[in-house]
Design a protein around this motif. Structure first.
Motif, PDB file in Angstrom:
ATOM      1  N   GLY A 589       0.750  -1.245   0.000  1.00 44.78           N
ATOM      2  CA  GLY A 589       0.000   0.000   0.000  1.00 44.78           C
ATOM      3  C   GLY A 589       0.777   1.289   0.000  1.00 44.78           C
ATOM      4  N   SER A 590       2.118   1.262   0.004  1.00 46.26           N
ATOM      5  CA  SER A 590       2.855   2.529   0.035  1.00 46.26           C
ATOM      6  C   SER A 590       4.332   2.271  -0.179  1.00 46.26           C
ATOM      7  CB  SER A 590       2.667   3.227   1.390  1.00 46.26           C
ATOM      8  OG  SER A 590       3.322   2.494   2.411  1.00 46.26           O
ATOM      9  N   GLY A 591       5.061   3.370  -0.345  1.00 44.35           N
ATOM     10  CA  GLY A 591       6.503   3.291  -0.345  1.00 44.35           C
ATOM     11  C   GLY A 591       7.031   3.258   1.077  1.00 44.35           C
ATOM     12  N   ARG A 592       8.358   3.265   1.204  1.00 43.21           N
ATOM     13  CA  ARG A 592       9.002   3.234   2.508  1.00 43.21           C
ATOM     14  C   ARG A 592      10.107   4.281   2.512  1.00 43.21           C
ATOM     15  NH1 ARG A 592      10.641  -2.078   5.994  1.00 43.21           N
ATOM     16  NH2 ARG A 592      11.908  -1.039   7.569  1.00 43.21           N
ATOM     17  N   PRO A 593      10.283   4.978   3.627  1.00 43.23           N
ATOM     18  CA  PRO A 593      11.369   5.964   3.678  1.00 43.23           C
ATOM     19  C   PRO A 593      12.709   5.319   3.355  1.00 43.23           C
ATOM     20  CG  PRO A 593       9.919   6.205   5.577  1.00 43.23           C
ATOM     21  CD  PRO A 593       9.502   4.950   4.877  1.00 43.23           C
ATOM     22  N   GLY A 594      13.600   6.121   2.799  1.00 33.94           N
ATOM     23  CA  GLY A 594      14.922   5.606   2.457  1.00 33.94           C
ATOM     24  C   GLY A 594      15.044   5.364   0.968  1.00 33.94           C
ATOM     25  N   ALA A 595      15.932   4.443   0.612  1.00 31.40           N
ATOM     26  CA  ALA A 595      16.161   4.130  -0.795  1.00 31.40           C
ATOM     27  C   ALA A 595      14.864   3.652  -1.446  1.00 31.40           C
ATOM     28  CB  ALA A 595      17.235   3.051  -0.908  1.00 31.40           C
ATOM     29  N   TRP A 596      14.678   3.979  -2.693  1.00 35.22           N
ATOM     30  CA  TRP A 596      13.472   3.576  -3.408  1.00 35.22           C
ATOM     31  C   TRP A 596      13.312   2.064  -3.385  1.00 35.22           C
ATOM     32  CZ3 TRP A 596      12.589   6.609  -8.610  1.00 35.22           C
ATOM     33  CH2 TRP A 596      12.316   7.943  -8.310  1.00 35.22           C
ATOM     34  N   ASN A 597      12.088   1.624  -3.090  1.00 39.97           N
ATOM     35  CA  ASN A 597      11.775   0.215  -3.233  1.00 39.97           C
ATOM     36  C   ASN A 597      11.005   0.004  -4.529  1.00 39.97           C
ATOM     37  OD1 ASN A 597       9.244   1.259  -2.658  1.00 39.97           O
ATOM     38  ND2 ASN A 597       8.993   0.173  -0.725  1.00 39.97           N
ATOM     39  N   GLU A 598      10.565  -1.225  -4.764  1.00 33.76           N
ATOM     40  CA  GLU A 598       9.857  -1.532  -6.016  1.00 33.76           C
ATOM     41  C   GLU A 598       8.618  -0.668  -6.189  1.00 33.76           C
ATOM     42  OE1 GLU A 598       9.755  -6.128  -6.736  1.00 33.76           O
ATOM     43  OE2 GLU A 598       9.737  -5.688  -4.595  1.00 33.76           O
ATOM     44  N   TRP A 599       7.924  -0.415  -5.092  1.00 30.76           N
ATOM     45  CA  TRP A 599       6.676   0.337  -5.158  1.00 30.76           C
ATOM     46  C   TRP A 599       6.920   1.719  -5.777  1.00 30.76           C
ATOM     47  CZ3 TRP A 599       4.194   4.700  -3.525  1.00 30.76           C
ATOM     48  CH2 TRP A 599       2.798   4.677  -3.482  1.00 30.76           C
ATOM     49  N   THR A 600       7.955   2.396  -5.310  1.00 26.04           N
ATOM     50  CA  THR A 600       8.261   3.732  -5.820  1.00 26.04           C
ATOM     51  C   THR A 600       8.819   3.664  -7.236  1.00 26.04           C
ATOM     52  OG1 THR A 600       8.803   4.352  -3.543  1.00 26.04           O
ATOM     53  CG2 THR A 600       9.404   5.906  -5.268  1.00 26.04           C
ATOM     54  N   ARG A 601       9.658   2.668  -7.496  1.00 28.81           N
ATOM     55  CA  ARG A 601      10.202   2.530  -8.855  1.00 28.81           C
ATOM     56  C   ARG A 601       9.087   2.259  -9.858  1.00 28.81           C
ATOM     57  NH1 ARG A 601      14.304  -0.302  -6.051  1.00 28.81           N
ATOM     58  NH2 ARG A 601      13.390  -2.318  -6.604  1.00 28.81           N
ATOM     59  N   ASP A 602       8.126   1.419  -9.482  1.00 30.17           N
ATOM     60  CA  ASP A 602       6.995   1.165 -10.379  1.00 30.17           C
ATOM     61  C   ASP A 602       6.236   2.461 -10.678  1.00 30.17           C
ATOM     62  OD1 ASP A 602       7.620  -1.505 -10.344  1.00 30.17           O
ATOM     63  OD2 ASP A 602       5.898  -2.133  -9.146  1.00 30.17           O
ATOM     64  N   ALA A 603       5.960   3.238  -9.630  1.00 29.53           N
ATOM     65  CA  ALA A 603       5.232   4.491  -9.821  1.00 29.53           C
ATOM     66  C   ALA A 603       6.001   5.433 -10.745  1.00 29.53           C
ATOM     67  CB  ALA A 603       4.995   5.165  -8.471  1.00 29.53           C
ATOM     68  N   ASP A 604       7.309   5.473 -10.590  1.00 35.61           N
ATOM     69  CA  ASP A 604       8.120   6.390 -11.388  1.00 35.61           C
ATOM     70  C   ASP A 604       8.173   5.971 -12.853  1.00 35.61           C
ATOM     71  OD1 ASP A 604      10.005   8.707 -11.486  1.00 35.61           O
ATOM     72  OD2 ASP A 604      11.391   7.134 -12.146  1.00 35.61           O
ATOM     73  N   THR A 605       8.323   4.671 -13.122  1.00 34.07           N
ATOM     74  CA  THR A 605       8.384   4.248 -14.519  1.00 34.07           C
ATOM     75  C   THR A 605       7.043   4.449 -15.217  1.00 34.07           C
ATOM     76  OG1 THR A 605       7.924   1.948 -13.881  1.00 34.07           O
ATOM     77  CG2 THR A 605      10.234   2.584 -14.137  1.00 34.07           C
ATOM     78  N   VAL A 606       5.953   4.264 -14.490  1.00 35.82           N
ATOM     79  CA  VAL A 606       4.638   4.530 -15.069  1.00 35.82           C
ATOM     80  C   VAL A 606       4.467   6.023 -15.330  1.00 35.82           C
ATOM     81  CG1 VAL A 606       2.152   4.488 -14.613  1.00 35.82           C
ATOM     82  CG2 VAL A 606       3.548   2.470 -14.112  1.00 35.82           C
ATOM     83  N   ALA A 607       4.919   6.854 -14.403  1.00 33.63           N
ATOM     84  CA  ALA A 607       4.844   8.306 -14.604  1.00 33.63           C
ATOM     85  C   ALA A 607       5.657   8.729 -15.825  1.00 33.63           C
ATOM     86  CB  ALA A 607       5.345   9.030 -13.354  1.00 33.63           C
ATOM     87  N   ALA A 608       6.847   8.163 -15.981  1.00 31.64           N
ATOM     88  CA  ALA A 608       7.683   8.494 -17.134  1.00 31.64           C
ATOM     89  C   ALA A 608       6.993   8.099 -18.434  1.00 31.64           C
ATOM     90  CB  ALA A 608       9.033   7.784 -17.016  1.00 31.64           C
ATOM     91  N   SER A 609       6.347   6.930 -18.439  1.00 30.07           N
ATOM     92  CA  SER A 609       5.638   6.495 -19.640  1.00 30.07           C
ATOM     93  C   SER A 609       4.461   7.402 -19.946  1.00 30.07           C
ATOM     94  CB  SER A 609       5.163   5.051 -19.442  1.00 30.07           C
ATOM     95  OG  SER A 609       4.401   4.616 -20.547  1.00 30.07           O
TER      96      SER A 609
END
Length: 626
Positions: A589-609
């Motif tokens: 249900g969310s990202g986690r503080p610190g280095a990007w996890n899969e959740w945040t990376r997924d959101a970013d690649t979708v945003a870029a697309s």
């Protein structure tokens, strides 16, 4: 905005909001291309149905608030903005002096308000060339247009023109089948009975249950605890903690009798008291994709043969490392070094190495099967006999949980299951398993994994014990059977392992989250996308052995859906629950503080697309069919 690039996000739960936050961060750093974003949700824009901000506060998250963030970067010396904002704990502390701190568990409604705060931050931070429009409504269709875009159709007739569409539609309520359909039909034919299907507890008609009802509950997982609270604290009852630390329940008189059952026959065990920093990141030593693939370099895997032994070895490595801590860091280092040296030849016998390094009794190593089914193979001569055994299991679990997820060797080793989900995903997603192994994984190991890795706060288990002692909650036993009994004119629950366990109920609640299945999703949007061939079901394998998974077939990141011809639609991304079983455990249900996890990376690649120039042909860079 004339000649603007138009992006429609359908669904504003955590996945949709994660994409929006990354869109805003990228827009702030990118070229000044006029951009319009439409954020659409049928329930509450900014947090969606599951996290809506008006639900009762007794529905809690099961992750400590310090480990939750909707921002893709921490706050810095600048203003709060997309890419730099507070975690849930930091925001909670800023708005509520009663915040319990980063190790507290937030109500889901409060997380919904936090998400609405993120939406406000995004809206005020957008550059002048970008706009955000919030739309409350149900999307019924997304149809391609002759000009290369999409026509997004809402139920009330509104139509949105889009260049790119992001579908993060979240949890469905699929059509009932099998035993659940039979139970629902049994109740439908008898006005004095009621069947309540699986869903978010906040959306169940629990207030309508009369106080004198006998309520059967199918499943004793996270949703069970929500239902338990709604039927007790939600009815005016109180849990009282005495001076000696014991808990008793003070009823209001409005509580129904709760009768719960499941495969395990045990309420979901508690999470260990958190002793880890919010930014802590576990690094597995044995259970890593490269290690597994070094021994099975090619082809789909068999989970039981090729994957699970490495996961169990990692759990044991963590467990015995914790046991050896008192012997000093050099002893732990030597133990781990020997285990890793042996791993080059296959799955090491971690217990055997532990014995050589001073562990006296290695039989205490976590057995995932035994822990997830503690009563397997046992028979109980009476209900009282089982009740005593259940109370013992729950109290022992609470003792482990109280010692913490670092201090207790068992709880810290079981945290490995949570911390290595990414490894399982990398190995099994997109037909990484043989079709039959994929079926078996979802039917057997995935529920065991969830039982051991996704526990509630400790207090919830203590409260469940108090309700058992108060006579308001009874756990029927392991392998509980739920049937509609025409002779009894009621639902009947019983455990084959517990003599005399049969009980009747006039209301039956399925307390399990519905298993996503795109072929059983009744929403008009899903049906239209399938009918038009824009969405297809992901099938693992071919021929007689093929496994239709129920997940939407998508490419690798950024998750373009595959049409009936197997072609990726580069103008659309599908993220989260609709792709469950194509990918595993998309419910996070969310990202986690610190280095990007899969959740945040997924959101970013979708945003870029979504920000890229419109195209309906996925490029090699953006993602390929799996």
């Amino acid at each position: 905005m004339a000649d603007s690039h138009r992006i429609v996000i359908v669904g504003s739960g955590p996945r949709g909001m994660g994409v929006l936050e990354r869109l805003a961060a990228r827009l702030a750093d990118g070229p000044s291309l006029p951009t319009e974003i439409f954020l659409v949700d049928a329930v509450e824009v900014g947090c969606g149905r599951i996290w809506r901000s008006d639900q009762p506060d007794w529905f809690l998250m099961n992750t400590v608030c310090g480990e939750v963030t909707m921002f893709s970067g921490p706050s810095d010396d600048g203003p709060v903005r997309p890419g730099a904002g507070p975690s849930l704990a930091q925001w909670w502390e800023s708005v509520d002096p009663a915040c319990p701190g980063p190790d507290g568990y937030a109500p889901r409604a409060l997380h919904g308000r936090y998400m609405r705060y993120v939406l406000e931050v995004v809206e005020r931070s957008l550059p002048s060339w970008a706009t955000l429009r919030q739309v409350t409504g149900t999307v019924e269709d997304v149809a391609p247009t002759t000009t290369g875009g999409y026509d997004v159709v809402l139920s009330e007739g509104t139509r949105l023109a889009a260049d790119k569409v992001v579908l993060t539609t979240g949890h469905p309520t699929p059509a009932l089948t099998g035993a659940q359909q039979e139970l629902a039909e049994f109740a439908a034919a008898r006005p004095h009975l009621r069947y309540i299907r699986g869903d978010s507890a906040a959306d169940m008609p629990l207030d309508a249950i009369p106080a004198d009802a006998s309520v059967g509950i199918l499943g004793i997982g996270l949703s069970f605890y929500d239902i338990m609270y709604a039927l007790t604290v939600g009815r005016g009852g109180k849990f009282i903690e005495d001076i000696d630390g014991s808990v008793r329940y003070e009823p209001s008189g409005e509580e129904p009798l709760m009768l719960a059952g499941s495969r395990s026959g045990v309420p979901l065990p508690a999470r260990g008291r958190n002793q880890k920093a919010a930014t802590y990141s576990y690094r597995p030593a044995l259970f890593i994709p490269a290690m597994v693939r070094a021994h099975v370099p090619q082809g789909p895997l068999d989970f039981t043969r090729d994957v699970r032994p490495w996961l169990e070895a990692e759990v044991h490595l963590t467990y015995f490392s914790a046991l050896l801590r008192d012997a000093g860091p050099e002893r732990v280092k030597a133990f781990r070094a020997e285990v890793l040296a042996l791993a080059g030849h296959g799955v090491p016998d971690v217990a055997d190495v532990a014995a050589r390094h001073g562990v006296v009794d290695t039989t205490t190593a976590p057995d995932l099967d035994r822990l997830s089914r503690p009563f397997a193979g046992r028979k109980f001569t009476s209900v009282e006999d089982f009740d005593r055994a259940l109370a013992d299991v729950m109290r022992v679990d609470l003792e482990h949980a109280e010692r913490g997820n670092v201090g207790d060797s068992l709880k810290t080793s079981l945290d490995v299951l949570r911390d290595t989900r990414w490894v399982i995903r990398e190995l099994i997603d997109y037909a990484g398993l043989l079709p039959q192994s994929h079926r078996d994984f979802l039917a057997d190991f995935a529920p065991r994994h969830s039982f051991l890795a996704a526990g509630p706060p400790r207090v919830r288990v203590r409260y469940a014990l108090a309700l058992i002692e108060a006579g308001l909650l009874r756990v029927v036993g392991p392998d509980t059977r739920f049937v509609g009994d025409a002779e009894a004119d009621a639902f009947v629950m019983s455990s084959p392992a517990v003599a005399g366990s049969a009980v009747t109920a006039d209301i039956l609640i399925d307390a399990r989250i519905p298993n996503p299945d795109v072929t059983r999703d009744p929403s008009l949007l899903t049906r239209n996308l399938l009918r038009r061939g824009m969405w297809t079901e992901f099938v693992n394998g071919s021929g007689a052995a093929a496994f239709p998974t129920g997940g939407v077939a998508v490419t690798t990141s950024p998750f373009h859906p595959l049409d009936i011809e197997g072609r990726p639609d580069g103008g659309m991304c599908v993220l989260g629950v609709p792709t469950e079983h194509t990918r595993w455990f998309t419910l996070a249900g969310s990202g986690r503080p610190g280095a990007w996890n899969e959740w945040t990376r997924d959101a970013d690649t979708v945003a870029a697309s979504a920000l890229a120039s419109p195209t309906h042909a996925a490029t090699a860079k953006e993602g390929q069919p799996a």
